[in-house]
Design an enzyme around this catalytic site. Structure first.
Site, short mmCIF file in Angstrom:
data_model
loop_
_atom_site.label_atom_id
_atom_site.label_comp_id
_atom_site.label_asym_id
_atom_site.label_seq_id
_atom_site.Cartn_x
_atom_site.Cartn_y
_atom_site.Cartn_z
CE1 TYR A 117 -61.90 -18.85 44.40
CE2 TYR A 117 -63.10 -16.76 44.43
CZ TYR A 117 -63.08 -18.13 44.21
OH TYR A 117 -64.22 -18.77 43.81
CB SER B 87 -65.53 -17.06 40.91
OG SER B 87 -66.10 -16.24 41.91
#
Length: 257
Positions: free
Chosen positions: A152, A139
């Site tokens: 995350y 990501s």
């Protein structure tokens, strides 16, 4: 015989979009999810030819479960040409809150250990065959740490470095490792975000570009390309400047919010 792709987290979002893209390109599908009934209903609603897809129930955070599922796929459908470790979770955390440490543990178990466990059954047979592609979904959020994204962002940063390590290990044996780094994709996961999402992309458009990158054997590919530019700028920004830019930025939702 159609080539075979193995995709985890295939019941929604980009996993589902990737499944449909590969099917439309003529591939057979090995689809892995916890929500098997939902995934099966989707495949049937798309009128996918029964001979070209199979669904497996597994939890990627359970090492024994997901490695057994990989071995079962090899037994029932053969060794895949491409394995996409797509399953992942994104939850905000606050280190000051003790119960959020369990959230961090769960995110790492899924996004990192789960990725390695997804690949594990396929590495040796792909090396022996001297072909195959392992795909890790990272990501843009893994490029720099973002407030409220401690678990995350760090998990996705680890995906970049883990895949880089694996690439070096597998390349001499003809096995490719591709890292795909999505920006903001319009999925149920991102619709909960309470901050601006530049260059928001539809999952179908993402899947097409990801398919092309995987076929090309790209080392690392940011999708959309604009987020690749953003990532490069983020990477070189001095820490003090980056810190000032983040002042007042809304944090990601924590569990239960």
């Amino acid at each position: 015989m159609p080539r075979l792709v193995y995709i985890t987290g295939a019941s929604s979002g980009i996993g589902q979009a990737l499944a449909l893209q590969y099917y439309q390109e003529g591939w057979s599908l090995a689809l892995v999810a916890r929500r098997v009934e939902e995934l099966t209903a989707w495949a049937e609603s798309q009128r996918l030819a029964p001979s070209r897809w199979r669904v497996y129930r597994a939890d990627v955070s359970d090492i024994a479960d997901i490695t057994a599922t990989g071995r079962r796929c090899i037994e029932e459908q053969g060794l895949p040409d491409v394995v996409i470790a797509n399953a992942g979770i994104s939850i905000g955390m606050d280190t000051a809150v003790e119960e959020d440490l369990a959230v961090m543990q769960r995110i790492y178990a899924t996004n990192n250990v789960g990725m390695a466990a997804t690949f594990q059954p396929f590495v040796t047979p792909m090396r022996e065959r001297r072909s195959g592609t392992l795909v890790g979904i990272a990501s843009v959020a893994g490029v720099r740490g973002l407030p409220g994204h401690g678990a995350y962002s760090s998990s996705k940063a680890a995906v970049f470095t883990y895949c880089e390590s694996l690439r070096g290990e597998c390349r001499p044996d003809g096995v490719r490792v591709v890292t795909i780094a999505p920006g903001y994709i319009d999925t149920p996961l991102t619709r909960q975000n309470r901050y601006r999402m530049p260059f928001l992309m539809q999952p179908e458009a993402f899947a097409k570009r990801a398919f092309e990158a995987i076929e090309a054997g790209a080392r690392v590919r940011f999708i959309p390309w604009q987020m690749g530019v953003v990532a490069r700028v983020m990477h070189v920004l001095p820490g003090a400047v980056f810190d000032r830019l983040l002042v007042g930025r809304p944090r990601k939702h924590r569990q239960g919010e």
